[in-house]
Design a protein around this motif. Structure first.
Motif, mmCIF file in Angstrom:
data_model
loop_
_atom_site.group_PDB
_atom_site.id
_atom_site.type_symbol
_atom_site.label_atom_id
_atom_site.label_comp_id
_atom_site.label_asym_id
_atom_site.label_seq_id
_atom_site.Cartn_x
_atom_site.Cartn_y
_atom_site.Cartn_z
ATOM 1 N N GLU A 218 0.884 -1.249 -0.024
ATOM 2 C CA GLU A 218 -0.087 0.061 0.094
ATOM 3 C C GLU A 218 0.929 1.174 0.084
ATOM 4 O O GLU A 218 0.559 2.169 -0.850
ATOM 5 N N VAL A 219 1.762 1.330 0.807
ATOM 6 C CA VAL A 219 2.814 2.280 0.887
ATOM 7 C C VAL A 219 3.449 2.690 -0.385
ATOM 8 O O VAL A 219 3.493 3.747 -1.061
ATOM 9 N N PHE B 81 -7.906 -9.997 2.566
ATOM 10 C CA PHE B 81 -8.086 -10.690 1.046
ATOM 11 C C PHE B 81 -8.945 -9.874 0.142
ATOM 12 O O PHE B 81 -8.869 -10.332 -0.999
ATOM 13 N N THR B 82 -9.474 -8.603 0.545
ATOM 14 C CA THR B 82 -10.090 -7.955 -0.296
ATOM 15 C C THR B 82 -9.431 -7.337 -1.439
ATOM 16 O O THR B 82 -9.957 -6.900 -2.392
ATOM 17 N N ARG B 83 -8.045 -7.301 -1.220
ATOM 18 C CA ARG B 83 -7.058 -6.708 -2.336
ATOM 19 C C ARG B 83 -7.201 -7.533 -3.612
ATOM 20 O O ARG B 83 -6.709 -6.993 -4.662
ATOM 21 N N PHE B 84 -7.636 -8.766 -3.416
ATOM 22 C CA PHE B 84 -7.850 -9.677 -4.682
ATOM 23 C C PHE B 84 -9.226 -9.001 -5.348
ATOM 24 O O PHE B 84 -9.450 -9.706 -6.456
ATOM 25 N N ILE B 85 -9.841 -8.322 -4.986
ATOM 26 C CA ILE B 85 -11.315 -7.743 -5.437
ATOM 27 C C ILE B 85 -11.046 -6.255 -5.819
ATOM 28 O O ILE B 85 -11.284 -5.431 -4.850
ATOM 29 N N PRO B 86 -10.756 -5.658 -6.809
ATOM 30 C CA PRO B 86 -10.456 -4.511 -7.232
ATOM 31 C C PRO B 86 -11.612 -3.413 -6.753
ATOM 32 O O PRO B 86 -11.162 -2.380 -6.105
ATOM 33 N N LYS B 87 -12.620 -3.835 -6.736
ATOM 34 C CA LYS B 87 -13.865 -2.713 -6.725
ATOM 35 C C LYS B 87 -13.920 -2.524 -5.059
ATOM 36 O O LYS B 87 -14.158 -1.492 -4.612
ATOM 37 N N SER B 89 -11.321 -3.158 -3.006
ATOM 38 C CA SER B 89 -9.583 -3.514 -2.360
ATOM 39 C C SER B 89 -9.283 -2.267 -1.267
ATOM 40 O O SER B 89 -8.243 -2.595 -0.507
ATOM 41 N N TRP B 90 -9.909 -1.132 -1.252
ATOM 42 C CA TRP B 90 -9.868 -0.228 -0.319
ATOM 43 C C TRP B 90 -9.923 -0.700 1.160
ATOM 44 O O TRP B 90 -9.326 -0.146 2.009
ATOM 45 N N PRO B 95 -7.928 -3.197 8.022
ATOM 46 C CA PRO B 95 -6.913 -4.204 9.155
ATOM 47 C C PRO B 95 -5.646 -3.414 9.261
ATOM 48 O O PRO B 95 -4.830 -3.519 10.242
ATOM 49 N N ILE B 96 -5.228 -2.940 7.991
ATOM 50 C CA ILE B 96 -3.634 -2.454 8.157
ATOM 51 C C ILE B 96 -3.871 -1.214 9.294
ATOM 52 O O ILE B 96 -2.615 -1.170 9.981
#
Lengths: 363, 209
Positions: A218-219, B81-87, B89-90, B95-96
């Motif tokens: 992300e960074v 795991f949402t980063r695998f779904i572009p829509k 992914s935000w 969690p970060i």
């Protein structure tokens, strides 16, 4: 027969331990009671058996055995709110001496850990100083920051990679996200990624920790977007390798020799793999900038890398590279905090030597 | 010489030699060992995480109707795991943000306690240290060393006047410390190398006992 019993009673017992007391362990999350006693004066004592009885129960249970030099025992299986009383039995082979029964005690959690009041005061002082320097920075006060050779070299090293048409390798350390060095490293990664995005230099970021990998990705992505090059971000440039320390080191070594990056950044927390990575980087001919707060690994980086950020320099790095006023304010705040620490050490020494007042007791 | 009959010893020995071949140059043997090492460690990590963390800490208690609040925690974790779904992914930022907040908070406490309070306590010179002149002298040297070293790490002041010699003395103290640490660690690394040689010459080739 009666005489035998009297002799047994007289000679087959040990002097029992005294002053048996039980109380809740303070400043904890509950579930623990500490039992204390004064040791038996009898030199033949081998161990102490600690017995426990719940309120209303008829039986005494053996909780555990403590050594002959012990004078306390932690009951770590005491449910909160259940009242217990204790006895301690001095033992030596077949002889024993049983103590008086302690009063009832019950375990309970505490909301506030009074043992950490000095930490809270320290944190408050640190935060106040930072708030002050942030406010000054926000109002546009000029913040001087001295030269740090390793960071001056960042631009030059990235320029070299661009000229040579080779990638830049950034290793964000091997620790997890709750490590200060990792957080500092990710801040630096953001600044390095902005520059690689501007220069159009490929960036390789292998990761050991899955969470750090997600954050690093992300960074880098945001840095590319921040300089107006979101299209240049290659999602495969930031990747997870493995959690195993030396497998990770082996993989990064392979990358160093196969991809031949012109610049290696080894910044974050490192352990025994530090020299393996730095030495391979040196063999590959890359310019290497390392930085860590791991004291035992710094000597290896100093030996094998071109520039090394030593401890605190690592924390100052992102401010130094970005020159953002608020981050420079943080550096000023760090320096003021160091002055407070020096004052504490010098003041504590003067008080201890002149008036025999020990600051260590207060802290 | 009595070669080991154990096939696992042979595999370990061949892989050790494959890794050592890196000393010559990057080559297919090293590459094979490297990829095997990374693959096996990842397989182990996934299995370990499943059997030792997810099953006992999440699946078992939730499956038995206990600690149901863990479902919420697992949901937040699953957002990675949402980063695998572009829509959507935000959503990975949730969690970060939680982890970064947790990490900063945890390290703040540790840093203040271990990095400041304990260090100050250990550096302050007391009368008791002069019970013996050697400990007194060392305590004073440590105090001077710490003051000089901290001064070296002042960034917002130019190194001139009194700061110049004091910070110079600071880096000298730092380098003396690094020298000692370097020697000690090299010794430990050589003992690791000796351990590997013992394996090759003893367990594998049977040349030494």
């Amino acid at each position: 027969m009666a005489l035998t019993c009297i002799v047994a009673l007289l000679f087959c017992t040990l002097a029992p331990p005294g002053d048996v007391a039980a109380r809740d362990v303070p400043n904890d999350e509950g579930g623990k009671i500490v039992v204390t006693w004064t040791r038996s004066p009898d030199p033949s004592v081998v161990s102490y058996r600690v017995l426990r009885q719940a309120e209303g129960a008829a039986e005494w249970d053996t909780l555990g055995i403590a050594g002959r030099l012990a004078s306390r025992y932690f009951d770590e299986e005491a449910p909160n709110g259940t009242r217990y009383r204790y006895k301690v039995v001095a033992e030596a082979d077949t002889l024993h001496g049983e103590s008086e029964t302690s009063g009832y005690a019950q375990a309970a959690p505490q909301w506030f850990n009074t043992g950490r009041i000095p930490t809270m005061i320290g944190a408050a002082i640190i935060f106040l100083i930072f708030l002050y320097t942030f406010e000054r920075a926000r109002r546009g006060a000029k913040m001087f920051i001295r030269r740090i050779a390793g960071l001056d070299a960042v631009e030059e090293a990235l320029g070299r990679a661009t000229e040579m048409g080779r990638p830049t390798l950034y290793v964000p350390g091997l620790s997890s996200i709750d490590d200060v060095a990792t957080i500092a490293s990710l801040n630096i990664l953001g600044e390095v990624a902005k520059k690689t995005a501007k220069f159009g230099t490929p960036l390789i970021v292998p990761n050991r920790d899955p969470i750090v990998y997600t954050v690093a990705r992300e960074v880098v992505k945001e840095s590319y977007a921040a300089v107006g090059r979101p299209d240049a971000f290659n999602p495969d440039s930031v990747f997870y390798v493995t959690d195993q320390q030396f497998a990770y080191a082996a993989a990064v070594d392979g990358i160093m020799l196969r991809e031949k990056p012109a610049t290696n950044f080894l910044i974050g927390m490192f352990w025994a793999e530090s020299l393996i990575l730095a030495e391979t980087g040196a063999i590959s001919g890359a310019v290497q900038i390392a930085g860590t707060d791991a004291v035992s690994q710094l000597p290896f980086f100093i030996t094998a890398c071109d520039y090394t950020l030593i401890g605190e320099e690592l924390y100052a790095a992102s401010a130094y590279i970005s020159r953002e006023p608020l981050r420079l304010g943080a550096i000023k705040g760090q320096d003021y905090n160091k002055l407070v620490i020096l004052a504490l050490m010098l003041g504590g020494t003067l008080l201890a030597l002149a008036a025999n007042i020990r600051i260590t007791d207060v802290l | 010489m009595s070669l080991s009959p154990d096939p696992w010893v042979w595999i370990a020995a061949i892989l050790t030699l494959a890794v050592f071949s890196f000393l010559y140059r990057e080559n297919p043997f090293y590459r094979a060992a490297e990829h095997l090492f990374v693959g096996v460690s990842n397989g182990y990590f996934i299995t370990f995480t499943w059997h030792r963390i997810l099953v006992p800490s999440l699946i078992d208690p939730v499956g038995h109707g206990q600690k149901l609040w863990l479902i919420a925690v697992a949901f937040v974790g699953a957002l990675y795991f949402t980063r695998f779904i572009p829509k959507i992914s935000w959503l990975v930022r949730i969690p970060i943000a939680i982890f970064l907040g947790y990490g900063s908070g945890m390290s703040l406490l540790r840093s203040i306690e271990a990095g400041i309070i304990e260090q100050v306590k250990a550096t302050v010179v007391t009368r008791a240290m002069f019970a013996n002149w050697q400990t007194g002298l060392w305590a004073i040297i440590i105090l001077i060393g710490v003051i000089c070293t901290v001064t070296y790490f002042f960034f917002s002041a130019e190194r001139k006047g009194v700061l110049k010699p004091v910070s110079y003395a600071g880096i000298v103290f730092v380098m003396v410390g690094f020298g000692a640490s370097f020697g000690y660690t090299v010794m430990a690394r050589i003992s690791l190398f000796i351990g590997r040689l013992q394996f090759l010459l003893g367990d594998w080739l049977g040349l030494i006992r």
